[in-house]
Design a protein around this motif. Structure first.
Motif, mmCIF file in Angstrom:
data_model
loop_
_atom_site.group_PDB
_atom_site.id
_atom_site.type_symbol
_atom_site.label_atom_id
_atom_site.label_comp_id
_atom_site.label_asym_id
_atom_site.label_seq_id
_atom_site.Cartn_x
_atom_site.Cartn_y
_atom_site.Cartn_z
ATOM 1 N N ALA A 163 47.262 38.696 34.123
ATOM 2 C CA ALA A 163 48.390 38.510 35.401
ATOM 3 C C ALA A 163 47.793 36.810 36.600
ATOM 4 N N SER A 164 47.539 37.342 36.723
ATOM 5 C CA SER A 164 45.450 35.794 37.572
ATOM 6 C C SER A 164 43.925 36.551 37.885
ATOM 7 N N ALA A 165 44.277 35.934 37.855
ATOM 8 C CA ALA A 165 42.523 35.846 39.142
ATOM 9 C C ALA A 165 42.387 35.380 40.599
ATOM 10 N N ASP A 166 41.266 35.223 41.513
ATOM 11 C CA ASP A 166 41.266 34.913 42.610
ATOM 12 C C ASP A 166 39.895 34.525 42.585
ATOM 13 N N ALA A 167 39.941 34.462 44.216
ATOM 14 C CA ALA A 167 38.665 34.102 44.706
ATOM 15 C C ALA A 167 37.749 34.996 44.687
ATOM 16 N N SER A 168 37.469 35.239 43.521
ATOM 17 C CA SER A 168 36.332 36.295 43.592
ATOM 18 C C SER A 168 36.240 36.799 41.585
ATOM 19 N N PHE A 169 34.743 37.467 41.571
ATOM 20 C CA PHE A 169 35.029 38.185 40.201
ATOM 21 C C PHE A 169 35.812 38.839 40.114
ATOM 22 N N ARG A 170 37.156 39.626 39.911
ATOM 23 C CA ARG A 170 37.996 40.312 39.464
ATOM 24 C C ARG A 170 39.009 39.197 38.701
ATOM 25 N N ARG A 171 39.858 40.423 38.036
ATOM 26 C CA ARG A 171 40.703 39.969 36.745
ATOM 27 C C ARG A 171 41.704 40.643 37.196
ATOM 28 N N TYR A 172 43.006 40.382 36.777
ATOM 29 C CA TYR A 172 44.026 41.041 36.765
ATOM 30 C C TYR A 172 44.808 40.959 35.324
ATOM 31 N N PHE A 173 45.061 42.059 35.125
ATOM 32 C CA PHE A 173 45.911 42.769 34.163
ATOM 33 C C PHE A 173 47.473 42.531 34.163
ATOM 34 N N ARG A 174 48.418 42.622 33.323
ATOM 35 C CA ARG A 174 49.997 43.188 33.571
ATOM 36 C C ARG A 174 49.782 44.255 32.350
ATOM 37 N N ILE A 175 50.472 45.385 32.528
ATOM 38 C CA ILE A 175 51.301 45.676 31.478
ATOM 39 C C ILE A 175 52.184 46.373 32.106
ATOM 40 N N LEU A 176 53.071 46.251 30.673
ATOM 41 C CA LEU A 176 54.600 46.615 30.652
ATOM 42 C C LEU A 176 54.706 48.376 30.110
ATOM 43 N N GLY A 177 55.953 48.900 30.509
ATOM 44 C CA GLY A 177 56.581 49.849 30.525
ATOM 45 C C GLY A 177 56.546 50.325 29.439
ATOM 46 N N ALA A 178 56.390 51.353 28.509
ATOM 47 C CA ALA A 178 56.358 51.837 26.886
ATOM 48 C C ALA A 178 57.938 51.982 26.861
ATOM 49 N N ASP A 179 58.705 52.536 27.961
ATOM 50 C CA ASP A 179 60.014 53.300 27.194
ATOM 51 C C ASP A 179 60.691 51.618 28.529
ATOM 52 N N ASN A 180 60.645 50.897 28.903
ATOM 53 C CA ASN A 180 61.099 49.897 29.841
ATOM 54 C C ASN A 180 60.441 48.741 30.303
ATOM 55 N N ALA A 181 60.832 47.798 29.681
ATOM 56 C CA ALA A 181 59.906 46.576 29.541
ATOM 57 C C ALA A 181 60.363 45.419 30.740
ATOM 58 N N ALA A 182 61.432 46.193 31.868
ATOM 59 C CA ALA A 182 61.267 45.663 32.968
ATOM 60 C C ALA A 182 60.416 46.055 34.088
ATOM 61 N N THR A 183 59.705 47.181 33.734
ATOM 62 C CA THR A 183 58.776 48.389 34.597
ATOM 63 C C THR A 183 58.041 47.251 34.314
ATOM 64 N N SER A 184 56.561 47.711 34.773
ATOM 65 C CA SER A 184 55.147 47.023 35.336
ATOM 66 C C SER A 184 54.339 47.961 36.209
ATOM 67 N N MET A 185 53.161 47.440 35.502
ATOM 68 C CA MET A 185 52.071 47.997 36.178
ATOM 69 C C MET A 185 50.912 46.691 36.080
ATOM 70 N N ILE A 186 49.801 46.803 37.519
ATOM 71 C CA ILE A 186 48.822 45.735 37.384
ATOM 72 C C ILE A 186 47.046 46.442 37.275
ATOM 73 N N VAL A 187 46.459 45.786 36.568
ATOM 74 C CA VAL A 187 45.195 46.682 36.145
ATOM 75 C C VAL A 187 44.435 45.646 36.857
ATOM 76 N N MET A 188 43.211 45.911 37.390
ATOM 77 C CA MET A 188 42.308 45.601 37.842
ATOM 78 C C MET A 188 40.741 46.087 37.772
ATOM 79 N N ASP A 189 40.315 44.830 37.292
ATOM 80 C CA ASP A 189 39.386 44.775 36.522
ATOM 81 C C ASP A 189 38.353 44.237 37.162
ATOM 82 N N ALA A 190 37.102 44.968 37.917
ATOM 83 C CA ALA A 190 36.614 44.148 39.052
ATOM 84 C C ALA A 190 34.659 44.526 38.860
ATOM 85 N N PRO A 191 34.688 44.058 38.452
ATOM 86 C CA PRO A 191 32.528 44.311 37.291
ATOM 87 C C PRO A 191 31.501 44.615 38.767
ATOM 88 N N PRO A 192 31.615 46.247 38.905
ATOM 89 C CA PRO A 192 30.678 45.724 39.603
ATOM 90 C C PRO A 192 29.318 45.445 38.847
#
Length: 217
Positions: free
Chosen positions: A75-104
């Motif tokens: 989905a996007s990245a920022d000025a850090s080591f974090r990454r963001y992914f978008r994942i769509l709803g199984a029943d409705n592709a118009a809905t979505s959530m964001i997953v953050m990957d922020a590695p310790p």
């Protein structure tokens, strides 16, 4: 919700999460799609162990929140080591959530969660945290949309740009009045200089590809 609907609904509201597009998080902008782009590069991982941990964490959440694992995409990245992914709803592709990957230990999601709560307590909008593994650095977040405030300002008519700027300033003033800084570390000169350096490093050099411009140091 379209751009104009969000503007009509909230631009003049002085309080709460309906206070204009800033609090709506630019949840929807007409003409922007939230569907997965097949041309986007696949997600890569620094090592197999972290990928396995991520898949193990995400799998039950896909069941709980009715998400389609096959739609996971950058989905996007920022000025850090974090990454963001978008994942769509199984029943409705118009809905979505964001997953953050922020590695310790490169990142710590606890301040992100803490400041988000402070925003909510002040009546401002920030993504809701639906699930978190603080030890591994994985978050499942509300998706506030693909549209960026800066892009909206660039394309807005003068009257609408004025409303957007006034709404942003209103939100800043509300944060100053109602936001709590209790327990947060002091913002000293060293940290201020470090944050200021993000402008030439990430905005000037990375976003606008202007290498060799003046540094803030």
């Amino acid at each position: 919700m379209g751009w104009q609907a969000a503007q009509d609904r909230g631009a003049r509201s002085p309080r709460g999460r309906d206070n204009g597009l800033l609090r709506e998080g630019l949840r929807r902008i007409d003409g922007l799609s939230m569907t997965t782009n097949p041309l986007i590069a696949p997600i890569t991982w620094p090592d197999a162990a972290r990928q396995a941990a991520f898949e193990q964490w995400l799998a039950p959440l896909c069941q709980t929140h009715r998400l389609d694992r096959s739609t996971l995409a950058p989905a996007s990245a920022d000025a850090s080591f974090r990454r963001y992914f978008r994942i769509l709803g199984a029943d409705n592709a118009a809905t979505s959530m964001i997953v953050m990957d922020a590695p310790p230990p490169l990142e710590d999601v606890r301040p992100f969660i803490d400041v988000g709560r402070r925003f909510h307590n002040a009546g401002l909008n920030a993504p809701q945290v639906h699930a978190a593994d603080e030890a591994l650095g994985f978050l499942l977040l509300e998706d506030l949309g693909s549209g960026l405030y800066l892009d909206a300002l660039r394309t807005a008519e003068p009257a609408q740009a004025d409303l957007l700027m006034r709404d942003a300033l209103t939100a800043l003033a509300q944060w100053q009045r109602q936001g709590s800084a209790e327990g947060l570390p002091d913002f000293n000169e060293a940290l201020l200089r470090e944050e200021m350096q993000l402008f030439p490093d990430w905005c000037v050099a990375r976003e606008f590809n202007q290498i060799g411009r003046a540094s803030c140091r």
